[in-house]
Design a protein around this motif. Structure first.
Motif, PDB file in Angstrom:
ATOM      1  N   ASP A 105       0.740  -0.926  -0.251  1.00 58.54           N
ATOM      2  CA  ASP A 105      -0.058   0.349   0.460  1.00 58.54           C
ATOM      3  C   ASP A 105       0.902   1.491   0.191  1.00 58.54           C
ATOM      4  O   ASP A 105       1.771   1.254   0.386  1.00 58.54           O
ATOM      5  N   ASP A 106       0.332   2.229  -0.802  1.00 54.99           N
ATOM      6  CA  ASP A 106       1.066   3.504  -0.274  1.00 54.99           C
ATOM      7  C   ASP A 106       0.599   4.585   0.965  1.00 54.99           C
ATOM      8  O   ASP A 106      -0.955   3.835   1.751  1.00 54.99           O
ATOM      9  N   PRO A 107       1.546   4.747   1.554  1.00 52.12           N
ATOM     10  CA  PRO A 107       1.149   5.407   3.698  1.00 52.12           C
ATOM     11  C   PRO A 107       0.477   5.612   2.463  1.00 52.12           C
ATOM     12  O   PRO A 107      -1.155   6.677   3.841  1.00 52.12           O
ATOM     13  N   ALA A 108      -0.563   6.965   2.566  1.00 50.05           N
ATOM     14  CA  ALA A 108      -1.120   8.277   2.515  1.00 50.05           C
ATOM     15  C   ALA A 108      -2.530   7.535   2.436  1.00 50.05           C
ATOM     16  O   ALA A 108      -3.655   7.696   2.855  1.00 50.05           O
ATOM     17  N   THR A 109      -2.611   6.439   0.790  1.00 46.69           N
ATOM     18  CA  THR A 109      -4.502   5.730   0.502  1.00 46.69           C
ATOM     19  C   THR A 109      -4.865   5.190   2.015  1.00 46.69           C
ATOM     20  O   THR A 109      -5.674   4.785   2.356  1.00 46.69           O
ATOM     21  N   TYR A 110      -3.596   4.119   2.870  1.00 51.41           N
ATOM     22  CA  TYR A 110      -3.719   3.200   3.669  1.00 51.41           C
ATOM     23  C   TYR A 110      -4.287   4.209   4.997  1.00 51.41           C
ATOM     24  O   TYR A 110      -5.325   3.930   6.052  1.00 51.41           O
ATOM     25  N   ARG A 111      -3.481   5.371   5.298  1.00 55.23           N
ATOM     26  CA  ARG A 111      -4.185   6.227   6.003  1.00 55.23           C
ATOM     27  C   ARG A 111      -5.440   6.927   5.865  1.00 55.23           C
ATOM     28  O   ARG A 111      -6.025   6.343   6.853  1.00 55.23           O
ATOM     29  N   SER A 112      -5.874   7.160   4.528  1.00 57.83           N
ATOM     30  CA  SER A 112      -7.120   7.781   4.589  1.00 57.83           C
ATOM     31  C   SER A 112      -8.037   6.783   4.277  1.00 57.83           C
ATOM     32  O   SER A 112      -9.750   6.876   4.329  1.00 57.83           O
ATOM     33  N   GLY A 113      -7.286   5.181   4.209  1.00 56.71           N
ATOM     34  CA  GLY A 113      -8.366   4.367   3.910  1.00 56.71           C
ATOM     35  C   GLY A 113      -9.009   3.510   5.354  1.00 56.71           C
ATOM     36  O   GLY A 113     -10.699   2.535   5.670  1.00 56.71           O
ATOM     37  N   ILE A 114      -8.114   4.082   6.379  1.00 55.83           N
ATOM     38  CA  ILE A 114      -8.644   3.421   7.964  1.00 55.83           C
ATOM     39  C   ILE A 114     -10.421   3.296   8.069  1.00 55.83           C
ATOM     40  O   ILE A 114     -10.681   2.342   8.639  1.00 55.83           O
ATOM     41  N   PRO A 115     -10.542   4.713   8.135  1.00 55.48           N
ATOM     42  CA  PRO A 115     -11.309   4.779   8.755  1.00 55.48           C
ATOM     43  C   PRO A 115     -12.725   3.709   8.444  1.00 55.48           C
ATOM     44  O   PRO A 115     -14.091   3.684   8.435  1.00 55.48           O
TER      45      PRO A 115
END
Length: 159
Positions: A105-115
């Motif tokens: 995963d891309d970190p920004a995509t991962y972070r925004s996908g968690i919620p």
């Protein structure tokens, strides 16, 4: 300790947590769903490791090489994302989930996908999420670990 052994130890700990959470003397097997990318997909090739994890639990293995949190995987044909599998399983997912994805995963995509993943899990009755961090050998894995730690402070279901 190698990644497979660390993974096995973490998953076994999660299964023990699931089996003992609110345990009574005659508690039935707990339903646990394990999501992993290629690191955990090796469990699909090791029947002994799978038996250890399944001991005392009913485990659904969602092991997808090149799997991702919210986007289709990075190989062809692309494996489904954790989010799409959660939506497909509905309440069959069970009360306990172990998540070990992020290496693709891309970190920004991962972070925004968690919620969105947390919301989908909650909507389907998941009570406990054991979200494993990555080996911090690259900066992107460190960034994903920070996203996981932040989520664990924000959402009470994540350990």
């Amino acid at each position: 300790m190698g990644r497979p052994l660390v993974l096995l130890a973490a998953i076994a700990a999660g299964c023990i947590l699931a089996a003992t959470a609110g345990a009574t003397k005659h508690r039935p097997y707990q339903r646990v769903t394990l999501f992993s990318d290629s690191v955990g997909a090796s469990l699909g090739w090791d029947s002994t490791a799978k038996q250890v994890i399944e001991q005392g639990n009913r485990v659904r293995f969602e092991l997808h090489p090149c799997g991702r949190l919210t986007q289709p995987g990075c190989i062809s044909p692309p494996p489904p994302s954790v989010l799409s599998v959660v939506r497909t399983l509905g309440r069959r997912i069970g009360p306990t989930v172990i998540l070990f994805v992020g290496y693709n995963d891309d970190p920004a995509t991962y972070r925004s996908g968690i919620p969105g993943v947390v919301k989908a899990l909650r909507k389907r009755g998941v009570e406990h999420v054991l979200w494993l961090t990555l080996q911090p050998i690259y900066q992107q894995y460190v960034d994903i670990n920070h996203a996981i730690w932040g989520a664990s402070r924000r959402y009470r279901r994540i350990m």
